[in-house]
Design an enzyme around this catalytic site. Structure first.
Site, PDB file in Angstrom:
ATOM      1  N   SER A 126       7.356   1.202  -6.804  1.00  0.00           N
ATOM      2  CA  SER A 126       6.755   0.552  -5.639  1.00  0.00           C
ATOM      3  C   SER A 126       5.481  -0.212  -5.989  1.00  0.00           C
ATOM      4  O   SER A 126       5.009  -1.017  -5.199  1.00  0.00           O
ATOM      5  CB  SER A 126       6.432   1.585  -4.560  1.00  0.00           C
ATOM      6  OG  SER A 126       7.602   2.154  -4.056  1.00  0.00           O
ATOM      7  N   GLY A 164       6.766  -4.449  -2.749  1.00  0.00           N
ATOM      8  CA  GLY A 164       6.712  -5.769  -2.122  1.00  0.00           C
ATOM      9  C   GLY A 164       6.756  -5.781  -0.605  1.00  0.00           C
ATOM     10  O   GLY A 164       6.660  -4.761   0.061  1.00  0.00           O
ATOM     11  N   CYS A 218       9.771   5.001   2.969  1.00  0.00           N
ATOM     12  CA  CYS A 218       8.859   3.938   2.542  1.00  0.00           C
ATOM     13  C   CYS A 218       9.445   2.548   2.800  1.00  0.00           C
ATOM     14  O   CYS A 218       9.614   2.181   3.944  1.00  0.00           O
ATOM     15  CB  CYS A 218       8.450   4.143   1.080  1.00  0.00           C
ATOM     16  SG  CYS A 218       6.932   3.276   0.692  1.00  0.00           S
ATOM     17  N   LEU A 219       9.821   1.801   1.770  1.00  0.00           N
ATOM     18  CA  LEU A 219      10.426   0.490   2.014  1.00  0.00           C
ATOM     19  C   LEU A 219      11.726   0.670   2.814  1.00  0.00           C
ATOM     20  O   LEU A 219      12.036  -0.136   3.703  1.00  0.00           O
ATOM     21  CB  LEU A 219      10.716  -0.235   0.686  1.00  0.00           C
ATOM     22  CG  LEU A 219      11.331  -1.633   0.827  1.00  0.00           C
ATOM     23  CD1 LEU A 219      10.355  -2.604   1.476  1.00  0.00           C
ATOM     24  CD2 LEU A 219      11.772  -2.176  -0.541  1.00  0.00           C
ATOM     25  N   GLN A 266      10.859   0.789   6.321  1.00  0.00           N
ATOM     26  CA  GLN A 266      10.530  -0.536   6.860  1.00  0.00           C
ATOM     27  C   GLN A 266      11.795  -1.355   7.096  1.00  0.00           C
ATOM     28  O   GLN A 266      11.919  -2.068   8.107  1.00  0.00           O
ATOM     29  CB  GLN A 266       9.570  -1.254   5.902  1.00  0.00           C
ATOM     30  CG  GLN A 266       8.208  -0.557   5.810  1.00  0.00           C
ATOM     31  CD  GLN A 266       7.442  -0.892   4.546  1.00  0.00           C
ATOM     32  OE1 GLN A 266       7.950  -1.574   3.658  1.00  0.00           O
ATOM     33  NE2 GLN A 266       6.211  -0.416   4.453  1.00  0.00           N
ATOM     34  N   ASN A 309       2.134   5.710  -0.239  1.00  0.00           N
ATOM     35  CA  ASN A 309       1.955   4.531  -1.066  1.00  0.00           C
ATOM     36  C   ASN A 309       2.568   3.360  -0.331  1.00  0.00           C
ATOM     37  O   ASN A 309       3.713   3.003  -0.557  1.00  0.00           O
ATOM     38  CB  ASN A 309       2.625   4.732  -2.437  1.00  0.00           C
ATOM     39  CG  ASN A 309       2.578   3.476  -3.264  1.00  0.00           C
ATOM     40  OD1 ASN A 309       1.659   2.667  -3.100  1.00  0.00           O
ATOM     41  ND2 ASN A 309       3.558   3.290  -4.127  1.00  0.00           N
ATOM     42  N   TYR A 353       2.394  -2.003   3.730  1.00  0.00           N
ATOM     43  CA  TYR A 353       2.956  -2.540   4.975  1.00  0.00           C
ATOM     44  C   TYR A 353       3.320  -1.383   5.882  1.00  0.00           C
ATOM     45  O   TYR A 353       3.525  -0.254   5.436  1.00  0.00           O
ATOM     46  CB  TYR A 353       4.196  -3.392   4.677  1.00  0.00           C
ATOM     47  CG  TYR A 353       3.893  -4.584   3.790  1.00  0.00           C
ATOM     48  CD1 TYR A 353       3.565  -5.817   4.348  1.00  0.00           C
ATOM     49  CD2 TYR A 353       3.901  -4.460   2.392  1.00  0.00           C
ATOM     50  CE1 TYR A 353       3.264  -6.901   3.543  1.00  0.00           C
ATOM     51  CE2 TYR A 353       3.594  -5.539   1.579  1.00  0.00           C
ATOM     52  CZ  TYR A 353       3.280  -6.761   2.154  1.00  0.00           C
ATOM     53  OH  TYR A 353       2.975  -7.828   1.355  1.00  0.00           O
ATOM     54  N   HIS A 383       5.929   9.791   1.556  1.00  0.00           N
ATOM     55  CA  HIS A 383       6.819  10.248   0.486  1.00  0.00           C
ATOM     56  C   HIS A 383       7.094  11.744   0.529  1.00  0.00           C
ATOM     57  O   HIS A 383       6.410  12.519  -0.136  1.00  0.00           O
ATOM     58  CB  HIS A 383       6.250   9.836  -0.870  1.00  0.00           C
ATOM     59  CG  HIS A 383       6.383   8.374  -1.117  1.00  0.00           C
ATOM     60  ND1 HIS A 383       7.478   7.828  -1.745  1.00  0.00           N
ATOM     61  CD2 HIS A 383       5.606   7.343  -0.754  1.00  0.00           C
ATOM     62  CE1 HIS A 383       7.351   6.510  -1.784  1.00  0.00           C
ATOM     63  NE2 HIS A 383       6.217   6.183  -1.189  1.00  0.00           N
ATOM     64  N   GLU A 410       9.416  13.360  -0.838  1.00  0.00           N
ATOM     65  CA  GLU A 410       9.880  13.899  -2.120  1.00  0.00           C
ATOM     66  C   GLU A 410       8.695  14.349  -2.963  1.00  0.00           C
ATOM     67  O   GLU A 410       8.814  15.263  -3.759  1.00  0.00           O
ATOM     68  CB  GLU A 410      10.721  12.852  -2.866  1.00  0.00           C
ATOM     69  CG  GLU A 410       9.944  11.774  -3.623  1.00  0.00           C
ATOM     70  CD  GLU A 410       9.323  10.703  -2.721  1.00  0.00           C
ATOM     71  OE1 GLU A 410       9.552  10.759  -1.492  1.00  0.00           O
ATOM     72  OE2 GLU A 410       8.615   9.830  -3.245  1.00  0.00           O
TER      73      GLU A 410
END
Lengths: 473, 361
Positions: free
Chosen positions: B50, B225, B250-251, B254, B292, B295, B333, B335
């Protein structure tokens, strides 16, 4: 969960006179607790035999009894004041012991006084060696294996199940007579015989030796919704064998990987839950084998401790204040963070600096005492220094001791520079206040040394060389 | 002796330090400067995909104390562009360590700068927000020019760079889960594999390719990103919503939010650390989480589904759920690698979701 409205008056027990092992850190925690409880609108009744602490200033509590911390006296006060609750976890071991004695006599139960902070059963589990051992076995955590023996063959049988090295401690002896560490059966048989002879009741404790292991402490808090946080992690510079109160300690932990640290964090919470500390701060101590990472639980204190004061100052997280609020029903997310005032106390402080604590001894004021450190605390105070790296905080701490030293005297600048390497090693074998000044890891081990490891780990530097600049290391 | 090195942000702010780790021929490294506040777990942070395109500043001063070991790698290599530290430890003090952190950085071609006043840099990034910039041992004007040219992560797709190119499987028991790798961490795969049979697929997989695996559930991984740049991935996720249970991190969170019609926004300096308090709104319990992300889901844009978790520090959305669509996701996160294990129960929640019978099915 908001504050408890069923309580109106709370008794706080102080820690009494300042003695070695229990000093002003408990005045600090007790005073903070009184202030917070008054702010919350409770009537605070304080008992403390020490008139010389700010805790017994008239403004600290609603009612202050400067009376002996004695079961009969406190029973009288309880009968007279009839508080709704008794908070024993902020006045050190003295308050905890006194409360346990009151509970044994059935006083709180008879008078309808609720013990808050830590339930008596939890205190008992944490304090009683056998109960604690069993509790740890319940949750699958290891403690140093041990057993009592009354003859050499019995001792050998225990030793065989534990494995080497083994420490032998005779029961009811003074000054450590007959205590020794054995690395093989022949030595063990000899030491066990000596130990049995030294003990007036012919009993020895045969325990797995963890001398030289790394020693860690986690300051943890739990609220009644079962939210748990680590306030501060501490690494002892002196390895196992030296009392935490007599050890140089560093926060945060320096030499554990995240994998090891998180596993230790999980264990600390498991200990807290199993022992049954429902609200407040506790201190959980671990030993870690530097060769393979094996981790053992050493002990837990179900109360605000000496380390809590250090942790509070090191991180800005006021453990005593928050412990008092948790005891009356708040949860961590309902309490504002003292520093940011905008975020809640349910977080784990992170710091961008290193904190070093160095104990201050006064052997010169105690005629007849030997300046030798061991499992009994002997320091009379401590200094704490904050630096942007370990070397800086260590040097500042040494200077703050006000012993005429500007910082660590190392290498060629040291007054020990003239000592031969054999002499340096000889002096490092014994834990003394002076030992920390003998840092010179480049000193070669004498050839005569058979077991150099316990001695190298006794030195400050080999373990913490990672954080020492080359100028010192 | 280390060579002097200069760190310059795109706004012209300069910090001095010494060159460490890998020394690139050009003498300069570009990226977006972010800071991470974790006290331990530097190797996991460095190898977290990430961080692709970013230069990580550690706020804790001593980095490298316990060395490095392959056991702590979150990916086959670090994807971050560079590292900024206050005090890079030269000696490793831990039995698990197989090499010093610096040799790890050199081996993986990651440039670093040490001796930097990371506190001042962090405070600057807190005020100004994450900034692009550059650092290196090249002459001052070269570093300054590189800093001016450096770009942030806005609109950037790093997922294609870090995603696996071939499918692989892990785990032997349980339901079959397809994990879409947008930059998946090893600990995430491990946590899934303890509970499921997992097929890890490239980020570019189409709906047809995913459904051809006959998954019982789909997992959307973390990754680097700007989520708004990932239009194709969002469309694939949108086509899966309602067809198969989904869990995102996370991403992945999103992308799920975007698939449900919500928007994402950039936070000023993001959340990067191991101590963020998050409340599970269903239980009222607070968990300390590893985070982490730069966005986050824009609150007013979420119309389908509900907020399930919030950050207690700043109220940022940390989790959403849409029970009718049988999907949920978290921004942080669970995990944990590095970080606390408080939220690992969410993998169990995914197991339960897959075991729940759908009415009428």
């Amino acid at each position: 969960m908001p504050r408890r409205d069923d309580l109106h008056s709370i008794m706080v027990i102080g820690s009494g006179p300042i003695v070695i092992g229990q000093a002003c850190e408990f005045d600090y925690s007790g005073t903070q607790a009184c202030q917070v409880l008054r702010q919350e609108g409770y009537r605070v009744i304080l008992v403390n035999s020490n008139p010389a602490t700010i805790m017994t200033d008239p403004v600290t509590a609603d009612v202050t009894y400067v009376e002996p911390l004695d079961v009969d006296v406190v029973t009288d006060i309880l009968e007279r004041e009839r508080p709704d609750a008794l908070l024993p976890t902020l006045g050190g071991q003295t308050a905890l012991n006194l409360t346990m004695e009151l509970v044994r006599r059935g006083v709180p139960e008879r008078l309808g006084v609720e013990v808050i902070g830590a339930r008596p059963e939890a205190i008992e589990t944490a304090e009683n060696r056998e109960l604690f051992k069993a509790a740890m076995a319940d949750i699958g955590l290891a403690v140093p294996e041990s057993g009592f023996a009354h003859d050499v063959e019995g001792a050998v049988a225990i030793a065989t199940t534990i494995g080497w090295p083994i420490i032998i401690r005779p029961s009811y002896i003074l000054g450590g007579a007959g205590t020794g560490i054995a690395h093989d059966e022949a030595t063990f048989r000899r030491l066990a015989a000596e130990g049995l002879a030294a003990s007036p009741i012919h009993e020895i404790l045969v325990e797995r030796s963890i001398a030289g292991w790394k020693e860690y402490e986690l300051e943890v808090m739990r609220d009644r919704a079962d939210n748990c946080v680590v306030v501060c992690s501490i690494e002892n510079v002196d390895p196992m064998g030296v009392h935490t109160g007599d050890s140089i300690t560093v926060a945060p932990i320096q030499t554990l990987s995240d994998v090891e640290y998180q596993a230790m964090r999980d264990d600390a919470f498991a200990v807290l839950r199993r022992v049954g500390v429902e609200t407040g701060g506790s201190n959980v101590q671990f030993a870690v084998n530097p060769d393979n990472g094996e981790r053992l639980v050493i002990e837990m204190n179900p109360r605000v401790s000496r380390s809590s004061a250090l942790a509070s100052k090191a991180t800005g997280f006021p453990i005593a204040k928050i412990a008092a609020r948790l005891a009356v029903g708040y949860t961590l997310d309902e309490i504002p963070n003292d520093i940011t005032r905008a975020t809640p106390a349910s977080f784990e402080p992170v710091i961008d600096y290193v904190v070093t604590k160095i104990p201050r001894w006064a052997f010169e004021k105690l005629p007849g005492s030997t300046p030798e450190l061991g499992t009994r605390m002997q320091s009379v105070g401590e200094v704490m220094a904050i630096g942007r790296n370990f070397a800086e905080s260590l040097q500042k701490a040494v200077r703050s001791l006000e012993q005429g030293r500007d910082g660590f005297a190392v290498g060629d600048a040291s007054e020990f520079a003239e000592l031969s390497s054999d002499e340096l090693w000889r002096r490092c074998v014994v834990a003394t206040p002076e030992r920390r000044l003998l840092i010179r890891p480049s000193t070669p081990a004498p050839r005569s040394l058979k077991r150099p490891r316990p001695i190298t780990t006794a030195l400050l530097s080999p373990r913490l060389r990672c954080v020492l600049p080359r100028a010192i290391a | 002796m280390r060579a002097p090195s200069i760190l310059t942000l795109s706004d012209g702010t300069v910090f001095e330090g010494e060159a460490a780790g890998f020394l690139p021929d050009a003498g300069v490294t570009q990226g977006e400067f972010v800071f991470n506040t974790a006290l331990s777990g530097y190797q996991e942070v460095l190898t977290d995909p990430s961080y692709a395109g970013q230069i990580i500043t550690f706020t804790y001063p001593h980095i490298g104390n316990y060395g490095a070991t392959a056991l702590d790698d979150e990916a086959v290599r670090p994807w971050c562009s560079g590292v900024v530290v206050r005090d890079l430890s030269e000696v490793a003090s831990n039995w698990r360590s197989t090499e010093a952190l610096e040799s790890f950085l050199v081996r993986h071609g990651v440039a670093a700068i040490t001796g930097v006043d990371t506190r001042a840099l962090t405070r600057h990034l807190r005020r100004a927000g994450a900034l692009p910039g550059a650092f290196g041992h090249a002459p001052r004007h070269v570093v300054a020019a590189a800093a001016r040219d450096a770009r942030g992560t806005d609109g950037m797709d790093y997922v294609t760079t870090v995603s696996t190119t071939s499918t692989y499987t892990r785990g032997e028991r349980g339901a079959h889960v397809v994990a879409l790798d947008y930059g998946i961490k090893a600990t995430m795969v491990e946590q899934l594999a303890q509970r499921f049979r997992v097929s890890v697929l490239p980020a570019s997989s189409t709906k047809a390719e995913i459904m051809a695996m006959a998954p019982d559930g789909v997992f959307l991984s973390n990754g680097p990103g700007d989520p708004a740049a990932l239009v194709t991935a969002t469309n694939v996720v949108a086509s899966l919503v309602g067809e198969v249970p989904i869990f995102g991190i996370c991403l992945g969170h999103q992308l799920l939010a975007q698939a449900l019609g919500a928007r994402t926004m950039k936070l000023p300096f993001g959340h990067h650390g191991s101590n963020h308090p998050v409340m599970d709104l269903a239980t009222g319990r607070v968990e300390i989480t590893a985070q982490n992300h730069n966005y986050a889901v824009a609150p007013e844009s979420l119309t389908r589904g509900v907020v399930s978790h919030v950050n207690l520090n700043d109220g940022v959305i940390e989790g959403i759920a849409s029970p009718v669509d049988r999907c949920f996701s978290v921004q942080y996160h669970p995990e944990a690698g590095p970080g606390p294990h408080d939220a690992r129960y969410l993998f169990g929640r995914f197991v339960e979701l897959l075991e729940t019978k759908v009415e009428g099915a």
